[in-house]
Design a protein around this motif. Structure first.
Motif: not given
Length: 192
Positions: A104-106, A128-132, A136-141
């Motif tokens: 994660p960068i943030a 940063i998505d390595p393939n693209e 990107a964001f990921s939310r985790i609950c």
């Protein structure tokens, strides 16, 4: 010597039931209700999203793969009897973020809320998505209550955050744990 793992050959059966005229199901306009484990986990998802069950989770995608731009995924566990009211959800979520292999960068703040008997925590990371080579964001609950623990994640492109943040808000606002449904055609919950 390594143990051989159990091979799973789960077969999902899709069954469509007619709702009774006096049913109790209510969802946010433009959504449908997702219910797993007869009510162990329940939340609203966009009506037109593609659904993919997996062996240990359930995925919702904005479009059928490979044309999808985001993924909402949920899993749950039924907990043994006990007092889970003091289980440290915030430290667990922090550990999940620390262990995230996407570098994660943030990271956003940790949001906490209670609903009925459930305690819920969630946060957001940016990577940063390595393939693209795209942000990107990921939310985790993590949710815990009524003998159920759930994990919900939502991955989406940063440039689509304005469009997709309301999807997450709807999921969080409609999330219910451990409200078991006696008859899915009526939507009425089992008494405690």
């Amino acid at each position: 010597m390594a143990k051989k793992g159990k091979k799973h050959n789960l077969q999902w059966i899709k069954e469509t039931l007619e709702l009774k005229e006096d049913h109790n199901w209510k969802s946010t306009p433009g959504t449908r209700i997702f219910v797993a484990g007869r009510g162990a986990v329940r939340f609203d998802v966009p009506q037109d999203w593609h659904f993919e069950p997996d062996t240990k989770s359930f995925r919702f995608l904005d479009k059928k793969p490979p044309n999808d731009d985001c993924r909402l995924e949920a899993s749950y566990n039924l907990l043994p009897q006990g007092d889970w009211s003091e289980f440290p959800l915030v430290p667990l979520l922090k550990q999940i973020v620390r262990d995230d292999e996407r570098n994660p960068i943030a990271q956003g703040e940790i949001i906490q809320f209670k609903r009925q008997t459930a305690r819920v925590v969630w946060t957001e990371i940016k990577f940063i998505d390595p393939n693209e080579n795209r942000e990107a964001f990921s939310r985790i609950c993590i949710g815990l209550g009524s003998g159920v623990q759930c994990l919900i994640t939502f991955d989406f492109w940063a440039d689509q955050a304005e469009k997709l943040t309301p999807v997450w808000d709807t999921v969080m606002n409609s999330l219910v744990l451990g409200l078991y449904i006696r008859d899915p055609r009526t939507g009425f919950a089992l008494p405690d």
